[in-house]
Design a protein around this motif. Structure first.
Motif, PDB file in Angstrom:
ATOM      1  N   HIS A 227      48.143  50.311  39.897  1.00  7.73           N
ATOM      2  CA  HIS A 227      49.925  50.073  39.130  1.00  7.73           C
ATOM      3  C   HIS A 227      50.801  48.825  39.917  1.00  7.73           C
ATOM      4  O   HIS A 227      50.370  48.769  40.808  1.00  7.73           O
ATOM      5  CB  HIS A 227      49.865  50.833  40.127  1.00  7.73           C
ATOM      6  N   ALA A 228      51.239  47.754  39.341  1.00  4.71           N
ATOM      7  CA  ALA A 228      52.157  46.575  40.003  1.00  4.71           C
ATOM      8  C   ALA A 228      52.588  46.104  39.129  1.00  4.71           C
ATOM      9  O   ALA A 228      52.649  46.644  36.936  1.00  4.71           O
ATOM     10  CB  ALA A 228      50.699  45.940  40.292  1.00  4.71           C
ATOM     11  N   ASP A 229      53.416  45.262  39.076  1.00  5.93           N
ATOM     12  CA  ASP A 229      54.533  44.468  38.187  1.00  5.93           C
ATOM     13  C   ASP A 229      54.195  43.059  37.582  1.00  5.93           C
ATOM     14  O   ASP A 229      52.850  42.121  38.089  1.00  5.93           O
ATOM     15  CB  ASP A 229      55.196  44.269  39.055  1.00  5.93           C
ATOM     16  N   ALA A 230      53.096  43.195  36.505  1.00  8.77           N
ATOM     17  CA  ALA A 230      52.107  41.892  36.405  1.00  8.77           C
ATOM     18  C   ALA A 230      52.891  40.474  36.869  1.00  8.77           C
ATOM     19  O   ALA A 230      52.000  39.357  37.543  1.00  8.77           O
ATOM     20  CB  ALA A 230      51.635  42.386  34.724  1.00  8.77           C
ATOM     21  N   VAL A 231      54.155  40.210  36.816  1.00  9.17           N
ATOM     22  CA  VAL A 231      55.143  39.142  36.877  1.00  9.17           C
ATOM     23  C   VAL A 231      54.449  38.772  38.249  1.00  9.17           C
ATOM     24  O   VAL A 231      54.410  37.449  38.264  1.00  9.17           O
ATOM     25  CB  VAL A 231      56.409  39.261  36.503  1.00  9.17           C
TER      26      VAL A 231
ATOM     27  N   CYS B  47      31.563  44.481  29.923  1.00 11.40           N
ATOM     28  CA  CYS B  47      32.855  42.912  29.957  1.00 11.40           C
ATOM     29  C   CYS B  47      33.166  44.884  30.926  1.00 11.40           C
ATOM     30  O   CYS B  47      34.310  45.970  30.787  1.00 11.40           O
ATOM     31  CB  CYS B  47      33.194  43.449  28.414  1.00 11.40           C
ATOM     32  N   ARG B  48      34.119  43.580  32.144  1.00 16.84           N
ATOM     33  CA  ARG B  48      35.096  44.745  32.832  1.00 16.84           C
ATOM     34  C   ARG B  48      36.941  44.250  31.985  1.00 16.84           C
ATOM     35  O   ARG B  48      36.929  44.010  32.154  1.00 16.84           O
ATOM     36  CB  ARG B  48      35.186  43.695  33.935  1.00 16.84           C
ATOM     37  N   ILE B  49      37.296  46.118  33.486  1.00 16.75           N
ATOM     38  CA  ILE B  49      38.432  46.002  31.755  1.00 16.75           C
ATOM     39  C   ILE B  49      39.760  45.919  32.725  1.00 16.75           C
ATOM     40  O   ILE B  49      38.822  46.919  33.967  1.00 16.75           O
ATOM     41  CB  ILE B  49      38.293  46.565  31.019  1.00 16.75           C
ATOM     42  N   THR B  50      40.602  45.415  33.644  1.00 20.86           N
ATOM     43  CA  THR B  50      42.044  45.684  34.122  1.00 20.86           C
ATOM     44  C   THR B  50      42.875  46.032  33.506  1.00 20.86           C
ATOM     45  O   THR B  50      43.379  44.738  32.875  1.00 20.86           O
ATOM     46  CB  THR B  50      41.381  44.221  35.411  1.00 20.86           C
ATOM     47  N   ALA B  51      43.616  46.819  34.057  1.00 25.14           N
ATOM     48  CA  ALA B  51      44.682  47.524  33.018  1.00 25.14           C
ATOM     49  C   ALA B  51      46.355  47.479  34.437  1.00 25.14           C
ATOM     50  O   ALA B  51      45.674  48.090  35.290  1.00 25.14           O
ATOM     51  CB  ALA B  51      45.076  48.152  32.218  1.00 25.14           C
ATOM     52  N   VAL B  52      47.017  46.661  33.625  1.00 19.80           N
ATOM     53  CA  VAL B  52      48.283  46.713  35.403  1.00 19.80           C
ATOM     54  C   VAL B  52      49.415  47.256  34.566  1.00 19.80           C
ATOM     55  O   VAL B  52      49.679  46.899  33.173  1.00 19.80           O
ATOM     56  CB  VAL B  52      48.629  45.552  35.400  1.00 19.80           C
ATOM     57  N   GLU B  53      49.677  48.696  35.175  1.00 18.77           N
ATOM     58  CA  GLU B  53      50.946  48.934  34.558  1.00 18.77           C
ATOM     59  C   GLU B  53      51.706  49.413  35.590  1.00 18.77           C
ATOM     60  O   GLU B  53      52.125  49.560  36.638  1.00 18.77           O
ATOM     61  CB  GLU B  53      50.335  50.063  33.859  1.00 18.77           C
ATOM     62  N   ILE B  54      53.442  48.612  35.003  1.00 14.92           N
ATOM     63  CA  ILE B  54      54.607  48.696  35.804  1.00 14.92           C
ATOM     64  C   ILE B  54      54.721  50.772  36.548  1.00 14.92           C
ATOM     65  O   ILE B  54      55.474  50.655  37.742  1.00 14.92           O
ATOM     66  CB  ILE B  54      55.803  47.885  35.125  1.00 14.92           C
ATOM     67  N   ASN B  55      54.913  51.174  35.313  1.00 15.05           N
ATOM     68  CA  ASN B  55      55.193  52.295  35.330  1.00 15.05           C
ATOM     69  C   ASN B  55      54.438  53.301  36.050  1.00 15.05           C
ATOM     70  O   ASN B  55      53.621  54.309  35.313  1.00 15.05           O
ATOM     71  CB  ASN B  55      55.889  52.787  33.934  1.00 15.05           C
ATOM     72  N   ALA B  56      54.705  54.337  37.472  1.00 17.59           N
ATOM     73  CA  ALA B  56      53.859  55.370  37.393  1.00 17.59           C
ATOM     74  C   ALA B  56      53.382  56.534  36.125  1.00 17.59           C
ATOM     75  O   ALA B  56      52.154  57.371  36.385  1.00 17.59           O
ATOM     76  CB  ALA B  56      54.183  54.961  38.998  1.00 17.59           C
ATOM     77  N   ASP B  57      54.525  56.766  36.050  1.00 17.24           N
ATOM     78  CA  ASP B  57      55.133  57.873  35.093  1.00 17.24           C
ATOM     79  C   ASP B  57      53.836  57.837  34.327  1.00 17.24           C
ATOM     80  O   ASP B  57      53.127  58.707  33.285  1.00 17.24           O
ATOM     81  CB  ASP B  57      56.047  58.621  34.372  1.00 17.24           C
ATOM     82  N   VAL B  58      53.263  56.394  33.545  1.00 11.01           N
ATOM     83  CA  VAL B  58      52.501  55.882  32.317  1.00 11.01           C
ATOM     84  C   VAL B  58      51.047  56.531  32.680  1.00 11.01           C
ATOM     85  O   VAL B  58      50.420  56.582  32.276  1.00 11.01           O
ATOM     86  CB  VAL B  58      53.104  55.126  32.162  1.00 11.01           C
ATOM     87  N   ILE B  59      50.667  56.099  34.162  1.00  8.90           N
ATOM     88  CA  ILE B  59      49.734  55.790  34.629  1.00  8.90           C
ATOM     89  C   ILE B  59      49.161  57.682  35.112  1.00  8.90           C
ATOM     90  O   ILE B  59      47.879  57.650  34.623  1.00  8.90           O
ATOM     91  CB  ILE B  59      49.842  55.126  35.468  1.00  8.90           C
ATOM     92  N   ALA B  60      50.184  57.897  35.235  1.00  8.80           N
ATOM     93  CA  ALA B  60      50.038  59.562  35.545  1.00  8.80           C
ATOM     94  C   ALA B  60      49.354  60.959  34.426  1.00  8.80           C
ATOM     95  O   ALA B  60      49.531  61.577  34.643  1.00  8.80           O
ATOM     96  CB  ALA B  60      51.155  60.324  36.101  1.00  8.80           C
ATOM     97  N   MET B  61      49.320  59.511  33.330  1.00  9.56           N
ATOM     98  CA  MET B  61      49.472  60.238  31.683  1.00  9.56           C
ATOM     99  C   MET B  61      47.645  59.757  31.568  1.00  9.56           C
ATOM    100  O   MET B  61      47.370  60.600  30.429  1.00  9.56           O
ATOM    101  CB  MET B  61      50.286  60.303  30.788  1.00  9.56           C
ATOM    102  N   ARG B  62      47.189  59.329  32.387  1.00 10.89           N
ATOM    103  CA  ARG B  62      45.501  58.935  31.575  1.00 10.89           C
ATOM    104  C   ARG B  62      44.657  60.212  31.383  1.00 10.89           C
ATOM    105  O   ARG B  62      44.266  59.654  30.427  1.00 10.89           O
ATOM    106  CB  ARG B  62      45.207  58.405  32.876  1.00 10.89           C
ATOM    107  N   ARG B  63      44.846  60.978  32.289  1.00  9.81           N
ATOM    108  CA  ARG B  63      43.343  62.293  32.199  1.00  9.81           C
ATOM    109  C   ARG B  63      44.208  62.686  30.712  1.00  9.81           C
ATOM    110  O   ARG B  63      43.295  63.692  29.888  1.00  9.81           O
ATOM    111  CB  ARG B  63      44.279  63.471  33.193  1.00  9.81           C
ATOM    112  N   GLN B  64      45.399  63.220  30.288  1.00 11.27           N
ATOM    113  CA  GLN B  64      46.033  63.924  28.885  1.00 11.27           C
ATOM    114  C   GLN B  64      45.807  63.006  28.009  1.00 11.27           C
ATOM    115  O   GLN B  64      45.575  63.111  26.788  1.00 11.27           O
ATOM    116  CB  GLN B  64      47.753  64.165  29.025  1.00 11.27           C
TER     117      GLN B  64
END
Length: 326
Positions: free
Chosen positions: A141-145, A110-127
């Protein structure tokens, strides 16, 4: 005489323990240091992401980062009953990536695409030990709307797991947005939403989904929280009775041993009565009345829901390899 329904607000009136007060003070200090951004609490073996001191977004076991610790996240995987072999999953809302990691590990085709509006949340991906982007995984990093209507219609599953401290995000809770989700799904695609709120707040949402998905809507309350999981299916390729046959599929149990699909099929609720098919304003009103009545029987005080961080941590740490919804 019917017993009065206990208000959910009363659940938070108990005086907190000294340990709980210390925990709250720790969160307050971390929040002040984060200056309005999401922040992390490490309490080994757990790592948690908070949006505010009173709003935990994600929790992960550092030694088992792919494990779905919260019952609501395991329940979201119940889409497998409706679509057992997804080829593309879109996640609206990344958080700590619990569902991303589980799907990446357990759905290798399965391919997986995650869309997140908050760059600060994405910045925590390694943690939170979210894998790097590759041929199967993309985090955007985008607004899903704005992003969703621009995509091709090729998703088998859309996870809607994006909320703020108030619950449903208004821009992600509209007839137009649900119509866009519907268009992006393949023929037997499933929209899975994780929501919380009062019955009066959730009823309009469920009504919109019933209208968009021709009444192919089911819901269930999480076993360890007041989250409501909603499944909206574009076109049912099988009747509901066949779902029981699917949950007995040995391959599903072998590949997903921590998902109790039998519990899910036994507890799913829906309204399939044609009287409530929203073809007129009158039937829409009848549907809303029935929905709020049903939700008021589900979203009531539940002794299985942790009432403090100490209880929550104990529940999480007592999960094992055979953990279930209940």
């Amino acid at each position: 005489m019917a017993k009065a329904r206990q208000s959910l607000s009363r659940l938070f009136l108990n005086k907190p323990s000294t340990e709980e007060l210390q925990h709250q003070a720790t969160l307050k200090g971390l929040a002040e240091a984060a200056a309005g951004k999401p922040f992390i609490l490490n309490d080994e073996p757990l790592r948690m992401m908070y949006l505010t001191p009173t709003c935990m977004q994600s929790v992960m076991r550092i030694d088992q980062p792919d494990q779905l610790l919260c019952a609501y996240s395991r329940a979201m995987m119940g889409f497998l009953l409706f679509n057992p072999n997804p080829k593309h999953i879109i996640l609206i809302g990344l958080g700590g990536g619990s569902l991303v990691k589980y799907c990446y590990q357990n759905l290798p085709d399965c391919r997986i695409t995650a869309v997140e509006i908050n760059a600060d949340v994405i910045a925590m991906r390694r943690q939170f030990m979210i894998p790097d982007d590759d041929a199967r995984l993309r985090i955007i990093h985008a607004d899903a709307v704005e992003w969703l209507p621009q995509q091709e219609c090729n998703a088998d599953v859309i996870f809607l797991d994006a909320y703020d401290i108030h619950g449903l995000v208004p821009s992600l809770n509209s007839a137009q947005f649900y119509a866009n989700c519907y268009r992006q799904l393949n023929h037997s695609g499933v929209l899975v939403a994780n929501v919380w709120g009062k019955p009066s707040v959730l009823t309009p949402m469920l009504t919109m989904l019933h209208q968009q998905f021709s009444n192919n809507v089911w819901w269930i309350k999480s076993a360890d929280s007041y989250n409501l999981l909603v499944y909206a299916v574009k076109h049912m390729s099988r009747d509901f009775e066949q779902l029981h046959a699917i949950e007995k599929d040995s391959a599903l149990h072998l590949n997903h041993p921590t998902l109790d699909l039998q519990w899910l099929t036994n507890n799913l609720q829906s309204i399939q009565d044609q009287r409530f098919k929203p073809t007129s304003e009158n039937s829409k009103n009848l549907l809303q009345e029935e929905l709020i009545k049903r939700l008021r029987t589900v979203l009531v005080h539940d002794g299985n829901v942790p009432q403090s961080y100490t209880e929550f941590k104990s529940l999480i740490l007592n999960l094992d390899a055979a953990s279930r919804f209940v």
